[in-house]
Design a protein around this motif. Structure first.
Motif, mmCIF file in Angstrom:
data_model
loop_
_atom_site.group_PDB
_atom_site.id
_atom_site.type_symbol
_atom_site.label_atom_id
_atom_site.label_comp_id
_atom_site.label_asym_id
_atom_site.label_seq_id
_atom_site.Cartn_x
_atom_site.Cartn_y
_atom_site.Cartn_z
ATOM 1 N N THR A 39 39.358 10.380 10.473
ATOM 2 C CA THR A 39 38.788 10.717 11.772
ATOM 3 C C THR A 39 37.849 9.588 12.193
ATOM 4 O OG1 THR A 39 36.851 11.825 10.849
ATOM 5 C CG2 THR A 39 38.838 13.183 11.189
ATOM 6 N N THR A 40 37.462 9.595 13.441
ATOM 7 C CA THR A 40 36.536 8.564 13.911
ATOM 8 C C THR A 40 35.173 8.680 13.223
ATOM 9 O OG1 THR A 40 35.943 9.931 15.821
ATOM 10 C CG2 THR A 40 37.661 8.266 16.160
ATOM 11 N N THR A 41 34.756 9.892 12.883
ATOM 12 C CA THR A 41 33.470 10.038 12.188
ATOM 13 C C THR A 41 33.579 9.546 10.748
ATOM 14 O OG1 THR A 41 33.993 12.359 11.726
ATOM 15 C CG2 THR A 41 32.551 11.919 13.604
ATOM 16 N N GLN A 42 34.714 9.798 10.101
ATOM 17 C CA GLN A 42 34.904 9.278 8.757
ATOM 18 C C GLN A 42 34.937 7.749 8.783
ATOM 19 O OE1 GLN A 42 38.521 11.294 7.660
ATOM 20 N NE2 GLN A 42 37.439 13.079 6.855
ATOM 21 N N TRP A 43 35.611 7.203 9.778
ATOM 22 C CA TRP A 43 35.659 5.751 9.908
ATOM 23 C C TRP A 43 34.257 5.178 10.131
ATOM 24 C CZ3 TRP A 43 37.488 1.468 8.556
ATOM 25 C CH2 TRP A 43 37.147 0.290 9.226
ATOM 26 N N ALA A 44 33.467 5.840 10.941
ATOM 27 C CA ALA A 44 32.099 5.361 11.189
ATOM 28 C C ALA A 44 31.313 5.287 9.886
ATOM 29 C CB ALA A 44 31.389 6.266 12.196
ATOM 30 N N ALA A 97 24.779 8.174 13.758
ATOM 31 C CA ALA A 97 24.487 9.150 14.814
ATOM 32 C C ALA A 97 25.095 10.521 14.520
ATOM 33 C CB ALA A 97 24.934 8.628 16.183
ATOM 34 N N MET A 98 24.991 10.948 13.247
ATOM 35 C CA MET A 98 25.484 12.273 12.852
ATOM 36 C C MET A 98 24.329 13.088 12.293
ATOM 37 S SD MET A 98 29.058 11.528 10.905
ATOM 38 C CE MET A 98 29.609 9.836 10.994
ATOM 39 N N THR A 116 26.804 17.443 9.631
ATOM 40 C CA THR A 116 28.021 16.691 9.933
ATOM 41 C C THR A 116 28.245 15.592 8.907
ATOM 42 O OG1 THR A 116 27.824 17.161 12.294
ATOM 43 C CG2 THR A 116 29.224 15.301 11.669
ATOM 44 N N ILE A 117 27.206 14.806 8.609
ATOM 45 C CA ILE A 117 27.386 13.706 7.652
ATOM 46 C C ILE A 117 27.702 14.249 6.266
ATOM 47 C CG2 ILE A 117 24.945 13.370 7.054
ATOM 48 C CD1 ILE A 117 27.595 10.603 7.485
ATOM 49 N N LYS A 118 27.125 15.394 5.910
ATOM 50 C CA LYS A 118 27.429 15.986 4.601
ATOM 51 C C LYS A 118 28.908 16.324 4.507
ATOM 52 C CE LYS A 118 26.446 19.744 1.381
ATOM 53 N NZ LYS A 118 27.813 19.642 0.867
ATOM 54 N N GLY A 119 29.451 16.962 5.548
ATOM 55 C CA GLY A 119 30.871 17.301 5.556
ATOM 56 C C GLY A 119 31.760 16.069 5.516
ATOM 57 N N VAL A 120 31.376 15.050 6.264
ATOM 58 C CA VAL A 120 32.141 13.802 6.274
ATOM 59 C C VAL A 120 32.158 13.187 4.882
ATOM 60 C CG1 VAL A 120 32.103 11.410 7.136
ATOM 61 C CG2 VAL A 120 31.839 13.318 8.735
#
Length: 155
Positions: A52-57, A78-79, A83-87
């Protein structure tokens, strides 16, 4: 003080409302969401890797900055904390990142790329750059820079 701010907001709303009706297609949030949806679809089709884009970030930031705490990584991407924990949980389950004790503070965990994570980033970086190019393709170079400059002011 709060009363003054509320009056100023009400006055602004009245002035804006008097100018023209609210048209969803002209609203910045609606336009930004559509642009992001286009960008995310391009990302998924070009990059693949089931990212995902958040994983890529998160992967990209770890590649750029090196190991850091999950909290700091969230701020740098910017999470929010959940959110960052889940990523990171999902990336760790895939073997792309690992958590390890901070040698300077045993109470804190650091997140870092694994060898597999470094390989994914190396394969994916040129594709992510291509996605940026494709997202901005309708704009000439001057328009691209203007857009990026304007968006940076809104952060």
């Amino acid at each position: 003080m709060r009363e003054g701010a509320e009056m100023a907001n009400q006055s602004l709303r009245q002035r804006l409302g008097a100018r023209r009706p609210y048209v969803l297609d002209e609203q910045v949030g609606f336009i930004l969401r559509q642009v992001y949806q286009r960008h995310a679809a391009l990302f998924m089709s070009v990059v693949g890797e089931d990212l995902t884009t958040t994983q890529w970030a998160a992967l990209s930031r770890l590649h750029q900055n090196g190991p850091c705490s999950q909290n700091l990584l969230g701020r740098h991407t910017a999470m929010d904390a959940s959110t960052i924990k889940g990523v990171i949980d999902r990336l760790q389950a895939r073997g792309l990142v690992e958590r390890l004790a901070d040698p300077e503070d045993g109470r804190r965990l650091l997140v870092q790329l694994t060898e597999a994570g470094r390989e994914v980033v190396s394969r994916t970086l040129p594709l992510a750059q291509l996605v940026t190019e494709q997202t901005l393709a309708p704009l000439n170079l001057e328009e691209r820079q203007t857009l990026l400059d304007c968006l940076a002011k809104l952060i």
